[in-house]
Design a protein around this motif. Structure first.
Motif, PDB file in Angstrom:
ATOM      1  N   HIS A 157       0.812  -1.174  -0.044  1.00  0.00           N
ATOM      2  CA  HIS A 157      -0.055   0.048   0.100  1.00  0.00           C
ATOM      3  C   HIS A 157       0.880   1.290  -0.107  1.00  0.00           C
ATOM      4  N   ARG A 158       0.744   2.134  -0.959  1.00  0.00           N
ATOM      5  CA  ARG A 158       1.321   3.320  -1.098  1.00  0.00           C
ATOM      6  C   ARG A 158       2.677   3.509  -0.840  1.00  0.00           C
ATOM      7  N   MET A 159       3.647   2.668  -1.345  1.00  0.00           N
ATOM      8  CA  MET A 159       4.916   2.410  -1.096  1.00  0.00           C
ATOM      9  C   MET A 159       5.632   3.996  -1.699  1.00  0.00           C
ATOM     10  N   SER A 160       5.068   4.447  -2.527  1.00  0.00           N
ATOM     11  CA  SER A 160       5.608   5.492  -3.149  1.00  0.00           C
ATOM     12  C   SER A 160       5.819   6.930  -2.437  1.00  0.00           C
ATOM     13  N   TYR A 161       6.689   7.818  -2.438  1.00  0.00           N
ATOM     14  CA  TYR A 161       6.663   9.018  -1.891  1.00  0.00           C
ATOM     15  C   TYR A 161       5.539   9.905  -2.108  1.00  0.00           C
ATOM     16  N   THR A 162       4.771   9.787  -3.066  1.00  0.00           N
ATOM     17  CA  THR A 162       3.780  10.658  -3.815  1.00  0.00           C
ATOM     18  C   THR A 162       2.631   9.829  -4.171  1.00  0.00           C
ATOM     19  N   PHE A 163       1.447  10.382  -4.181  1.00  0.00           N
ATOM     20  CA  PHE A 163       0.443   9.765  -4.993  1.00  0.00           C
ATOM     21  C   PHE A 163       0.426  10.037  -6.415  1.00  0.00           C
ATOM     22  N   ALA A 164      -0.284   9.338  -7.315  1.00  0.00           N
ATOM     23  CA  ALA A 164      -0.269   9.200  -8.925  1.00  0.00           C
ATOM     24  C   ALA A 164      -0.119  10.704  -9.335  1.00  0.00           C
ATOM     25  N   ASP A 165      -0.791  11.719  -8.710  1.00  0.00           N
ATOM     26  CA  ASP A 165      -0.682  12.973  -9.313  1.00  0.00           C
ATOM     27  C   ASP A 165       0.470  13.845  -8.709  1.00  0.00           C
ATOM     28  N   GLN A 166       1.542  13.186  -8.250  1.00  0.00           N
ATOM     29  CA  GLN A 166       2.760  13.795  -7.688  1.00  0.00           C
ATOM     30  C   GLN A 166       2.736  14.433  -6.340  1.00  0.00           C
ATOM     31  N   ARG A 169       1.343  15.032  -2.225  1.00  0.00           N
ATOM     32  CA  ARG A 169       2.033  14.369  -1.058  1.00  0.00           C
ATOM     33  C   ARG A 169       0.547  14.510  -0.080  1.00  0.00           C
ATOM     34  N   ILE A 170      -0.732  14.788  -0.558  1.00  0.00           N
ATOM     35  CA  ILE A 170      -1.779  14.888   0.327  1.00  0.00           C
ATOM     36  C   ILE A 170      -2.953  14.193  -0.515  1.00  0.00           C
ATOM     37  N   SER A 171      -3.731  13.505   0.018  1.00  0.00           N
ATOM     38  CA  SER A 171      -4.948  12.621  -0.503  1.00  0.00           C
ATOM     39  C   SER A 171      -5.918  13.717  -0.874  1.00  0.00           C
ATOM     40  N   ALA A 172      -6.255  13.627  -1.977  1.00  0.00           N
ATOM     41  CA  ALA A 172      -7.400  14.689  -2.525  1.00  0.00           C
ATOM     42  C   ALA A 172      -8.655  14.316  -2.030  1.00  0.00           C
ATOM     43  N   LYS A 173      -9.089  12.903  -1.814  1.00  0.00           N
ATOM     44  CA  LYS A 173     -10.236  12.529  -1.113  1.00  0.00           C
ATOM     45  C   LYS A 173     -10.234  13.191   0.279  1.00  0.00           C
ATOM     46  N   LEU A 174      -9.069  12.863   0.770  1.00  0.00           N
ATOM     47  CA  LEU A 174      -8.908  13.148   2.429  1.00  0.00           C
ATOM     48  C   LEU A 174      -9.318  14.896   2.546  1.00  0.00           C
ATOM     49  N   GLU A 175      -8.706  15.355   1.638  1.00  0.00           N
ATOM     50  CA  GLU A 175      -9.000  17.011   1.688  1.00  0.00           C
ATOM     51  C   GLU A 175     -10.534  17.219   1.338  1.00  0.00           C
ATOM     52  N   ARG A 176     -11.053  16.483   0.493  1.00  0.00           N
ATOM     53  CA  ARG A 176     -12.491  16.653   0.181  1.00  0.00           C
ATOM     54  C   ARG A 176     -13.391  16.484   1.514  1.00  0.00           C
ATOM     55  N   HIS A 177     -12.875  15.384   2.304  1.00  0.00           N
ATOM     56  CA  HIS A 177     -13.738  15.049   3.443  1.00  0.00           C
ATOM     57  C   HIS A 177     -13.430  15.951   4.291  1.00  0.00           C
ATOM     58  N   ILE A 178     -12.406  16.729   4.510  1.00  0.00           N
ATOM     59  CA  ILE A 178     -11.901  17.692   5.549  1.00  0.00           C
ATOM     60  C   ILE A 178     -13.066  18.910   5.199  1.00  0.00           C
ATOM     61  N   ARG A 179     -13.050  19.360   4.092  1.00  0.00           N
ATOM     62  CA  ARG A 179     -13.853  20.473   3.595  1.00  0.00           C
ATOM     63  C   ARG A 179     -15.480  20.344   3.930  1.00  0.00           C
ATOM     64  N   VAL A 218       3.278  13.970   5.052  1.00  0.00           N
ATOM     65  CA  VAL A 218       2.600  13.006   6.168  1.00  0.00           C
ATOM     66  C   VAL A 218       2.409  11.610   5.783  1.00  0.00           C
ATOM     67  N   SER A 219       2.602  10.776   6.451  1.00  0.00           N
ATOM     68  CA  SER A 219       2.442   9.352   6.324  1.00  0.00           C
ATOM     69  C   SER A 219       1.298   9.047   5.733  1.00  0.00           C
ATOM     70  N   ARG A 220       1.445   8.167   4.454  1.00  0.00           N
ATOM     71  CA  ARG A 220       0.169   7.687   3.810  1.00  0.00           C
ATOM     72  C   ARG A 220      -0.662   7.036   4.449  1.00  0.00           C
ATOM     73  N   ASP A 221      -0.161   6.169   5.725  1.00  0.00           N
ATOM     74  CA  ASP A 221      -0.825   5.115   6.395  1.00  0.00           C
ATOM     75  C   ASP A 221      -1.801   6.157   7.450  1.00  0.00           C
ATOM     76  N   ALA A 222      -1.178   7.374   7.680  1.00  0.00           N
ATOM     77  CA  ALA A 222      -1.973   8.011   8.616  1.00  0.00           C
ATOM     78  C   ALA A 222      -2.972   8.801   7.959  1.00  0.00           C
ATOM     79  N   GLN A 223      -2.801   9.147   6.565  1.00  0.00           N
ATOM     80  CA  GLN A 223      -3.919   9.619   5.762  1.00  0.00           C
ATOM     81  C   GLN A 223      -4.972   8.883   5.476  1.00  0.00           C
ATOM     82  N   LEU A 224      -4.706   7.539   5.341  1.00  0.00           N
ATOM     83  CA  LEU A 224      -5.765   6.461   4.979  1.00  0.00           C
ATOM     84  C   LEU A 224      -6.601   6.183   6.156  1.00  0.00           C
TER      85      LEU A 224
END
Length: 463
Positions: free
Chosen positions: A121-130, A132-142, A318-324
């Protein structure tokens, strides 16, 4: 040519057939049949089933006894292999702000909040769009801020950080590094009583761009109009729970609003906050302090970029695991528009505040802060106080060290007033820890108050 097309069709049909067999193998009886996740799920269920007598917990990353059974980690004042032994001489821990009062809520929502991820799971430094923050999580926060009505996010930028701690430092860096009009470091101030981390961070970093100056009211009396000021504002405040605003105004004044307690279980929400920089954390929203995830809502694009740069340099995001995990938790919160968790948290803390207030109302020796009921736009009613902390004061002239009084006479440990820039006549006591911690604290305070007067009806057990 026809023979080639026929062979291609046969291969294609065979591929579809094989994939259908695999799907049927995994999807049996209307439910997906677990494959690689089965072992992880069974392990998690096994550990969660360890009761620890209701006074502790076993964890997947905890110790294992004899290579098989998980070891119980006991609450304060409990011990033994299964946490069933009450340790009568132990101290009542009312110091830290560990938000364990929300643990029962998540036990009730174990299935919906559980996270099982593959090793890849999410071994890369970045998401596919380069990013470092989850776009889905950002939408949830808003979306959550819009539902709760506690912060304006439209047209604002979002920065993720490892809890509020990293974000506060990033904001301080962003504002002070923009101080190009003066060769003098910016003065960092905060109103008393204040959360000590602001001072500790500023003094630890020892930046040439800023210097911690302490009490905002003191600097206000001696500073001139050209002084560059960065003011930390905690609202609701830690330790006294009051809604606060910045003291300094003007072009040379900047404010960083620590809004981690600005949720309906801790305070009334009179209106959406619309500050230049607002810091939030999942620690006080859902209680998951150990996940170390927070976010900042920022108005100015240049400040946003400098904060993002600070996070990038210090931790590569921020850790991808923490974001998930944050995403999974916010899914549960949003499912009822926050109603379940906010009502649960509010009722829990309100009852604790009422019980402790009723006990101390019988005392002439101790007092606590006054918080009036206030209309809440989220609950759509006037709500009673439910602060995360009690700001206790020793009223007797001889009790100059209130921390020592509680420790010596009642075996209670809180946090000294001087750690908040105030007198040591004050002590902060937390209402956020486990039910065991609160019950022991209340019992010890009851005993202390009983020394002053004849026994009266006191409140011990939470309903």
């Amino acid at each position: 040519m026809a023979k080639l097309q026929s062979s291609y069709f046969v291969c294609f049909a065979f591929s579809i057939f094989v994939n259908l067999l695999l799907v049927l193998k995994l999807y049996v009886g209307g439910e997906w049949e677990l494959s690689w996740s089965r072992g992880a799920a069974e392990e998690a269920e096994h550990v969660a089933a360890v009761s620890c007598s209701g006074h502790g917990r076993a964890y997947l990353d905890g110790l294992i006894l004899d290579g098989k059974e998980p070891v119980c980690e006991c609450n304060s004042c409990y011990g033994g292999p299964d946490c069933s032994q009450f340790l009568t001489a132990c101290a009542a821990n009312a110091d830290s702000g560990d938000p364990l009062f929300l643990e029962p809520f998540w036990m009730q929502h174990a299935a919906k909040s559980a996270v099982v991820v593959a090793g890849w799971h999410r071994m890369s430094y970045t998401f596919a769009d380069q990013s470092r923050i989850s776009a889905k999580l950002e939408r949830h926060i808003r979306k959550l801020h819009a539902i709760v009505g506690n912060a304006v996010t439209q047209g604002r930028y979002i920065v993720f950080g490892a809890g509020s701690t990293q974000l506060l430092n990033a904001a301080l860096h962003a504002l002070s590094s923009n101080n190009l009009s003066s060769s003098s470091p910016a003065s960092v101030v905060v109103s008393v009583p204040y959360y000590r981390l602001y001072q500790e961070q500023a003094e630890f970093v020892r930046s040439v761009d800023y210097k911690f100056e302490g009490d905002a009211a003191v600097l206000q009396n001696i500073s001139d109009a050209n002084t560059n000021v960065i003011e930390f504002v905690t609202s609701p405040n830690n330790p006294d729970g009051k809604l606060k605003k910045a003291i300094f105004q003007g072009s040379n004044a900047k404010a960083i609003y620590d809004r981690v307690y600005y949720w309906p279980h801790f305070t009334a929400i009179p209106a959406p906050a619309d500050d230049d920089i607002m810091i939030f954390s999942i620690s006080k929203l859902t209680g998951h302090a150990g996940s170390r995830f927070g976010w900042a809502v920022v108005k100015d694009e240049s400040v946003y970029k400098r904060m993002s740069e600070s996070i990038q340099i210090s931790s590569l995001g921020v850790s991808r695991d923490a974001q998930l995990r944050a995403l999974k938790l916010l899914n549960v919160v949003l499912e009822t528009g926050g109603k379940e968790i906010f009502e649960f948290g509010y009722n829990k803390v309100k009852r604790r505040w009422e019980k402790l207030s009723n006990t101390l109302a019988l005392s002439n020796r101790f007092s606590l802060q006054k918080i009036a009921p206030q209309y809440c736009t989220y609950f759509k009613k006037t709500r009673k106080p439910s602060p995360g902390y009690v700001w206790l004061k020793c009223e007797r002239e001889e009790d100059k060290d209130c921390y020592a009084v509680l420790q010596k006479e009642a075996n209670i440990y809180g946090r000294r007033g001087s750690l908040f820039g105030a007198e040591d006549r004050h002590v902060r006591l937390t209402l956020l820890r486990s039910q065991d911690d609160f019950d022991i604290l209340l019992h010890r305070l009851n005993q202390l108050v009983l020394k002053e007067s004849e026994p009266q009806k006191l409140f011990v057990n939470e309903i």
